[in-house]
Design a protein around this motif. Structure first.
Motif, PDB file in Angstrom:
ATOM      1  N   THR A 123       0.831  -1.202   0.000  1.00 21.47           N
ATOM      2  CA  THR A 123       0.000   0.000   0.000  1.00 21.47           C
ATOM      3  C   THR A 123       0.866   1.253   0.000  1.00 21.47           C
ATOM      4  OG1 THR A 123      -0.095   0.057   2.431  1.00 21.47           O
ATOM      5  CG2 THR A 123      -1.823  -1.171   1.289  1.00 21.47           C
ATOM      6  N   THR A 124       0.256   2.389  -0.296  1.00 17.15           N
ATOM      7  CA  THR A 124       0.952   3.675  -0.198  1.00 17.15           C
ATOM      8  C   THR A 124       1.170   4.015   1.271  1.00 17.15           C
ATOM      9  OG1 THR A 124      -0.045   4.476  -2.257  1.00 17.15           O
ATOM     10  CG2 THR A 124       0.833   6.130  -0.747  1.00 17.15           C
ATOM     11  N   VAL A 125       2.396   4.410   1.619  1.00 11.93           N
ATOM     12  CA  VAL A 125       2.726   4.755   3.012  1.00 11.93           C
ATOM     13  C   VAL A 125       3.288   6.169   3.041  1.00 11.93           C
ATOM     14  CG1 VAL A 125       4.074   4.156   5.056  1.00 11.93           C
ATOM     15  CG2 VAL A 125       3.228   2.341   3.549  1.00 11.93           C
ATOM     16  N   LYS A 126       2.585   7.069   3.727  1.00 16.21           N
ATOM     17  CA  LYS A 126       3.042   8.447   3.846  1.00 16.21           C
ATOM     18  C   LYS A 126       4.032   8.586   5.000  1.00 16.21           C
ATOM     19  CE  LYS A 126      -1.078  10.486   1.777  1.00 16.21           C
ATOM     20  NZ  LYS A 126      -2.179  11.484   1.923  1.00 16.21           N
ATOM     21  N   SER A 127       4.705   9.728   5.046  1.00 18.93           N
ATOM     22  CA  SER A 127       5.757   9.945   6.042  1.00 18.93           C
ATOM     23  C   SER A 127       5.274   9.731   7.472  1.00 18.93           C
ATOM     24  CB  SER A 127       6.322  11.360   5.908  1.00 18.93           C
ATOM     25  OG  SER A 127       7.378  11.388   4.967  1.00 18.93           O
ATOM     26  N   ASP A 128       4.064  10.212   7.759  1.00 17.90           N
ATOM     27  CA  ASP A 128       3.548  10.104   9.124  1.00 17.90           C
ATOM     28  C   ASP A 128       3.348   8.661   9.566  1.00 17.90           C
ATOM     29  OD1 ASP A 128       3.543  12.836   9.305  1.00 17.90           O
ATOM     30  OD2 ASP A 128       1.388  13.080   8.938  1.00 17.90           O
ATOM     31  N   ASP A 129       3.271   7.745   8.595  1.00 17.56           N
ATOM     32  CA  ASP A 129       3.034   6.336   8.926  1.00 17.56           C
ATOM     33  C   ASP A 129       4.278   5.463   8.763  1.00 17.56           C
ATOM     34  OD1 ASP A 129       0.236   6.821   9.359  1.00 17.56           O
ATOM     35  OD2 ASP A 129      -0.026   6.878   7.183  1.00 17.56           O
ATOM     36  N   LEU A 130       5.379   6.070   8.354  1.00 14.78           N
ATOM     37  CA  LEU A 130       6.582   5.293   8.080  1.00 14.78           C
ATOM     38  C   LEU A 130       7.153   4.645   9.330  1.00 14.78           C
ATOM     39  CD1 LEU A 130       8.777   4.331   6.130  1.00 14.78           C
ATOM     40  CD2 LEU A 130       9.967   6.510   6.513  1.00 14.78           C
ATOM     41  N   GLU A 135       8.297  -0.228  12.612  1.00 15.69           N
ATOM     42  CA  GLU A 135       8.211  -0.817  13.954  1.00 15.69           C
ATOM     43  C   GLU A 135       7.349  -2.077  13.964  1.00 15.69           C
ATOM     44  OE1 GLU A 135       7.383   0.507  18.584  1.00 15.69           O
ATOM     45  OE2 GLU A 135       6.693   1.811  16.952  1.00 15.69           O
ATOM     46  N   GLN A 136       6.184  -2.007  13.338  1.00 14.96           N
ATOM     47  CA  GLN A 136       5.277  -3.152  13.364  1.00 14.96           C
ATOM     48  C   GLN A 136       5.841  -4.338  12.584  1.00 14.96           C
ATOM     49  OE1 GLN A 136       2.689  -3.278  15.422  1.00 14.96           O
ATOM     50  NE2 GLN A 136       3.354  -1.215  16.014  1.00 14.96           N
ATOM     51  N   GLN A 238      11.017  14.030   4.360  1.00 15.10           N
ATOM     52  CA  GLN A 238       9.663  13.553   4.082  1.00 15.10           C
ATOM     53  C   GLN A 238       9.706  12.623   2.880  1.00 15.10           C
ATOM     54  OE1 GLN A 238       6.339  16.510   3.786  1.00 15.10           O
ATOM     55  NE2 GLN A 238       6.151  15.738   1.692  1.00 15.10           N
ATOM     56  N   VAL A 239       8.887  11.564   2.900  1.00 10.47           N
ATOM     57  CA  VAL A 239       8.851  10.627   1.774  1.00 10.47           C
ATOM     58  C   VAL A 239       7.548   9.839   1.807  1.00 10.47           C
ATOM     59  CG1 VAL A 239      10.042   8.790   3.058  1.00 10.47           C
ATOM     60  CG2 VAL A 239      10.094   8.790   0.556  1.00 10.47           C
ATOM     61  N   THR A 240       7.044   9.523   0.635  1.00 14.95           N
ATOM     62  CA  THR A 240       5.885   8.651   0.508  1.00 14.95           C
ATOM     63  C   THR A 240       6.320   7.390  -0.229  1.00 14.95           C
ATOM     64  OG1 THR A 240       4.285  10.472   0.456  1.00 14.95           O
ATOM     65  CG2 THR A 240       3.575   8.365  -0.479  1.00 14.95           C
ATOM     66  N   LEU A 241       6.077   6.221   0.378  1.00 13.99           N
ATOM     67  CA  LEU A 241       6.420   4.951  -0.241  1.00 13.99           C
ATOM     68  C   LEU A 241       5.313   4.536  -1.195  1.00 13.99           C
ATOM     69  CD1 LEU A 241       7.658   2.863   2.848  1.00 13.99           C
ATOM     70  CD2 LEU A 241       8.882   4.621   1.552  1.00 13.99           C
ATOM     71  N   GLN A 242       5.696   4.100  -2.392  1.00  8.75           N
ATOM     72  CA  GLN A 242       4.742   3.602  -3.363  1.00  8.75           C
ATOM     73  C   GLN A 242       4.532   2.098  -3.168  1.00  8.75           C
ATOM     74  OE1 GLN A 242       3.295   6.421  -4.215  1.00  8.75           O
ATOM     75  NE2 GLN A 242       3.154   5.753  -6.344  1.00  8.75           N
ATOM     76  N   PRO A 243       3.332   1.585  -3.509  1.00  9.21           N
ATOM     77  CA  PRO A 243       3.109   0.136  -3.417  1.00  9.21           C
ATOM     78  C   PRO A 243       4.143  -0.622  -4.251  1.00  9.21           C
ATOM     79  CG  PRO A 243       1.036   1.291  -3.784  1.00  9.21           C
ATOM     80  CD  PRO A 243       2.129   2.313  -3.951  1.00  9.21           C
ATOM     81  N   GLY A 244       4.659  -1.696  -3.680  1.00  8.53           N
ATOM     82  CA  GLY A 244       5.656  -2.492  -4.387  1.00  8.53           C
ATOM     83  C   GLY A 244       7.071  -2.299  -3.889  1.00  8.53           C
ATOM     84  N   VAL A 245       7.306  -1.308  -3.003  1.00  9.55           N
ATOM     85  CA  VAL A 245       8.657  -1.147  -2.458  1.00  9.55           C
ATOM     86  C   VAL A 245       8.957  -2.314  -1.522  1.00  9.55           C
ATOM     87  CG1 VAL A 245       8.502   1.365  -2.608  1.00  9.55           C
ATOM     88  CG2 VAL A 245       8.015   0.232  -0.428  1.00  9.55           C
ATOM     89  N   THR A 246      10.233  -2.547  -1.300  1.00  7.26           N
ATOM     90  CA  THR A 246      10.662  -3.640  -0.428  1.00  7.26           C
ATOM     91  C   THR A 246      11.356  -3.083   0.805  1.00  7.26           C
ATOM     92  OG1 THR A 246      10.965  -5.140  -2.300  1.00  7.26           O
ATOM     93  CG2 THR A 246      12.075  -5.728  -0.247  1.00  7.26           C
TER      94      THR A 246
END
Length: 255
Positions: A123-130, A135-136, A238-246
């Motif tokens: 899923t898309t992950v924004k900076s606030d959720d990185l 951790e999880q 700041q960074v947003t992860l795109q779906p498919g990153v490892t």
């Protein structure tokens, strides 16, 4: 008897010196983390003298780390023993520097990691959720998230805000409402989309030590510059992860 006492005292003194050196170097034997300098002293107190040579750290294989150069003259990222150095030229443009045997870091955090576990992010992950994602995921594989550890994220990123330090930290300057002189102005960029690697350290409750305020990560970007073809690095704000990153987490700390 007096001679024996002197010998024992001398041995104790040598042991204390060895322990002190280990503390100064900042190596945490429990986690394998290596740290030289702390943010509040290097950036806040401007104690940015060189503390460790990159050549000393990379003499042993599989080192990963993030660093600010001596005199805060640029950023450095180490990926599996390869050091990428990026500085700001007098015209404000970036340049990739050649590593020498004398190149030093004023602030560095890293670890020797021989193997990694890979975790696909769907899923898309924004900076606030990185921070929460890292951790999880780490908890699921049994990592102790109360201790700092290195991580790598590979793939496509969006909305990347990054800088290359140039004598003073732009994050601190904004917080202190300071106007940096031209000679200390960093390179700052907002990248809409980019492919590369994020190399970072996850460290809870380490603000002022390893991380900036309001985050549990110290994160650098590694990417190939389209124009020059050279590898660049910079500190990620700041960074947003795109779906498919490892997401890669350490499987075993190198001894």
């Amino acid at each position: 008897m007096c001679r024996l006492a002197l010998i024992l005292l001398f041995g104790l003194f040598v042991a204390m010196i060895g322990s002190l050196k280990s503390t100064i170097a900042g190596e945490t034997k429990k986690t394998g983390l290596v740290q030289y300098g702390k943010m509040h002293e290097v950036i806040g107190k401007q104690k940015h003298q060189g503390r460790v040579k990159f050549s000393d750290l990379t003499a042993k294989p599989h080192f990963y780390g993030v660093a600010a150069l001596e005199s805060l003259a640029g950023e450095a990222t180490v990926f599996d023993g390869k050091v990428i150095l990026t500085k700001v030229n007098s015209d404000g443009a970036l340049s990739s520097e050649t590593l020498s045997q004398k190149t030093q870091a004023a602030l560095l955090v890293g670890a020797y990691v021989e193997s990694w576990t890979e975790h696909s992010v769907t899923t898309t992950v924004k900076s606030d959720d990185l921070d929460s994602l890292i951790e999880q995921t780490a908890k699921k594989i049994g990592l102790n998230t109360n201790e700092p550890f290195m991580f790598v994220i590979q793939g496509d990123f969006q909305n990347v805000r990054a800088h290359v330090i140039n004598g003073a930290c732009p994050i601190r300057a904004r917080m202190q409402k300071e106007d940096l002189p031209e000679r200390k102005r960093p390179y700052e960029a907002d990248l809409i989309k980019i492919t590369g690697k994020l190399v970072g350290v996850f460290a809870k409750d380490s603000v002022g030590d390893i991380t900036h305020p309001a985050t549990s990560t110290h994160l650098h970007l590694l990417y190939k510059d389209d124009r020059s073809g050279e590898m660049r690095t910079g500190h990620v704000e700041q960074v947003t992860l795109q779906p498919g990153v490892t997401l890669m987490l350490p499987e075993e700390v190198a001894k």
